[in-house]
Design an enzyme around this catalytic site. Sequence first.
Site, mmCIF file in Angstrom:
data_model
loop_
_atom_site.group_PDB
_atom_site.id
_atom_site.type_symbol
_atom_site.label_atom_id
_atom_site.label_comp_id
_atom_site.label_asym_id
_atom_site.label_seq_id
_atom_site.Cartn_x
_atom_site.Cartn_y
_atom_site.Cartn_z
ATOM 1 N N GLN A 311 0.840 -1.191 0.000
ATOM 2 C CA GLN A 311 0.000 0.000 0.000
ATOM 3 C C GLN A 311 0.884 1.253 0.000
ATOM 4 O O GLN A 311 1.736 1.423 0.877
ATOM 5 C CB GLN A 311 -0.928 0.019 1.214
ATOM 6 C CG GLN A 311 -1.947 -1.103 1.219
ATOM 7 C CD GLN A 311 -1.457 -2.341 1.939
ATOM 8 O OE1 GLN A 311 -0.263 -2.550 2.103
ATOM 9 N NE2 GLN A 311 -2.384 -3.172 2.394
ATOM 10 N N GLN A 333 -0.316 -0.008 -5.840
ATOM 11 C CA GLN A 333 -1.401 -0.417 -4.939
ATOM 12 C C GLN A 333 -1.852 0.771 -4.109
ATOM 13 O O GLN A 333 -1.030 1.482 -3.522
ATOM 14 C CB GLN A 333 -0.933 -1.548 -4.019
ATOM 15 C CG GLN A 333 -2.028 -2.067 -3.093
ATOM 16 C CD GLN A 333 -1.616 -3.311 -2.318
ATOM 17 O OE1 GLN A 333 -0.582 -3.911 -2.597
ATOM 18 N NE2 GLN A 333 -2.433 -3.724 -1.373
ATOM 19 N N ASP A 334 -3.182 1.004 -4.069
ATOM 20 C CA ASP A 334 -3.781 2.084 -3.260
ATOM 21 C C ASP A 334 -3.308 3.472 -3.688
ATOM 22 O O ASP A 334 -2.971 4.319 -2.859
ATOM 23 C CB ASP A 334 -3.470 1.873 -1.768
ATOM 24 C CG ASP A 334 -4.205 0.690 -1.170
ATOM 25 O OD1 ASP A 334 -4.876 -0.031 -1.933
ATOM 26 O OD2 ASP A 334 -4.107 0.472 0.037
ATOM 27 N N ASP A 355 -6.553 -2.265 -6.064
ATOM 28 C CA ASP A 355 -7.421 -1.384 -5.263
ATOM 29 C C ASP A 355 -6.978 0.077 -5.399
ATOM 30 O O ASP A 355 -6.950 0.819 -4.415
ATOM 31 C CB ASP A 355 -7.388 -1.783 -3.786
ATOM 32 C CG ASP A 355 -7.766 -3.229 -3.558
ATOM 33 O OD1 ASP A 355 -8.501 -3.792 -4.382
ATOM 34 O OD2 ASP A 355 -7.320 -3.813 -2.542
ATOM 35 N N ARG A 423 -13.910 -4.677 -6.014
ATOM 36 C CA ARG A 423 -14.223 -5.707 -5.027
ATOM 37 C C ARG A 423 -14.680 -5.034 -3.746
ATOM 38 O O ARG A 423 -14.295 -3.890 -3.456
ATOM 39 C CB ARG A 423 -13.033 -6.632 -4.780
ATOM 40 C CG ARG A 423 -11.769 -5.951 -4.250
ATOM 41 C CD ARG A 423 -10.709 -6.987 -3.940
ATOM 42 N NE ARG A 423 -9.459 -6.394 -3.492
ATOM 43 C CZ ARG A 423 -8.487 -7.085 -2.886
ATOM 44 N NH1 ARG A 423 -8.639 -8.376 -2.647
ATOM 45 N NH2 ARG A 423 -7.364 -6.484 -2.520
ATOM 46 N N TRP A 425 -14.617 -3.882 -0.362
ATOM 47 C CA TRP A 425 -13.786 -3.670 0.820
ATOM 48 C C TRP A 425 -14.647 -3.756 2.088
ATOM 49 O O TRP A 425 -14.203 -4.224 3.122
ATOM 50 C CB TRP A 425 -13.107 -2.310 0.698
ATOM 51 C CG TRP A 425 -12.100 -1.999 1.756
ATOM 52 C CD1 TRP A 425 -11.443 -2.882 2.564
ATOM 53 C CD2 TRP A 425 -11.616 -0.713 2.120
ATOM 54 N NE1 TRP A 425 -10.577 -2.223 3.400
ATOM 55 C CE2 TRP A 425 -10.664 -0.888 3.154
ATOM 56 C CE3 TRP A 425 -11.887 0.581 1.665
ATOM 57 C CZ2 TRP A 425 -9.994 0.193 3.742
ATOM 58 C CZ3 TRP A 425 -11.208 1.645 2.239
ATOM 59 C CH2 TRP A 425 -10.282 1.442 3.268
#
Length: 517
Positions: A311, A333-334, A355, A423, A425
């Site tokens: 992240q 990521q993130d 994500d 998706r 969370w």
Amino acid sequence: MAFPIFMPIAWSTDNVPVDIDGYCVKMPHPQPCKYYLNNPPTPPPPGNGSEFREMMLRVTVELSLQALREVEGLRVPCRRCRSKYVWRDCKRLYDYTALQLNRTLSCLGSHEHCSDVDVQTWLSTALTNIETCRLGSRHDHSNDIVSPAVSHNLSLLISNTLAVTEVLMSHGKQESYDGDFPSWVPSHDRKLLQSGSLATAQANLVVAKDGSGNFTRIQEALNEAAKRTTTSSRFIIYVKSGVYREIIEVAYNNNNIMLIGEGVKNTIITGGRSVNGGYTTYSSATAGIDGLGFIARGITFRNTAGPNGGQAVALRSASDLSVYHRCAFLGYQDTLWVLSQRQFYKSCKIYGTVDFIFGNAAVVFQNCRINVRKPETGQTNVITAQGRNDPYQNTGIVIHRSQVRATSDLLPVVGSVQTFLGRPWMQYSRTVFMETYMGSLVSPSGWLDWDNSNYTETVYYGEYMNNGPGSSTSNRVQWSGYHIITSPSVAASFTVGNFIAGQSWLPATGVPFTLGL
């Protein structure tokens, strides 16, 4: 004293109860409602739903201040360990929670101009802050640090207040948006972003790496802006071309900042913090924006931690009524954390892998380009991870008239890397793609479950009139929470005009937008 979680219970304003228990029994969480509202004993019963909401909000404010004091009183022995970052994150988030609740109570108590949509937004943000602290501490194995102060009952009381607000919105007269603008936005803002270029002469401060401006670092200019005696008027900071290697923050009381760059290829703010590098997800952000009414144009926000960094946030935004126009967000990521509040992104570029658009804001992306990169070996790409954890929160991610495409590094291996639209969370995750081009990189099933979370019945995932080779819905997931939207009236509820009440505040920013479909 902790109470069990109850599923939401529908209630009505018909047959007004005669006492507090009569109201509380209709709440999603009746037991904490009865306990806190009956203490001190025999309080005067509310005369209607609005009085009941204000009574519950006063109790909730007191509990939030108590939780804040407990967080502030914690001691973390290490100076630079991750637990220290967890504590700092939670301290800030609980401070912001108390701020949002006080803001709501003040607005309702003084009968200022705020709508039920405002109330719902601020309560949703307060609940999101608490959940963000809890998840951060759990993810970073620091439960022993903050768990004594993370009040579960506070979350339940906020959830109850959200439920009351939902009822008042559905049974009472809602505010109509007639095009008037918020009082804190001056009229000349409408022209600032419409111009092809913003001259430095219009700026309050200029940042330039070569020393030709007022400051050489962006944070120095933001700190200077925070010294204003009033933040009700727009404050423009012009950032000249250059790569600015710094972590910036716009504090919650530093409102109405406009950060203008010289284009995404020229003005770049970059950092390399990541969870794998010892930070929390929250503190990994290259830019953290909390002050309300923030506007950015022509700037790249970048996190260089790479696909192995875990992240690693490029921008974290919790700015209410914020706008990002012609900006870019680069990470893996993130990448982009749309943490909370109402946000609008126009003609932006977002790059990432896992994500990489996530959070619990009420946010619309319009005419944006979503660029999916090649992930770390063995990873699956997921574009969105929306974090709505209460059915009465007015939050969600809407992607409208945009493009989903593979970057040049993903294209050669697109057949061996799965890419999903989103998706869940959280249990009530809500994401909608409308009139958007989807390249062949998008998996035929479209959506991915979160580690067998069993959230597939409570989410709301929708697609409306998308196009491109990845847009076919014939093989999409068979979840009860997935919807192929065919009705324009249903799709219209997720537009800028309805989902974030854009007509009431976006015209003042000068950013071009489409209200409807």
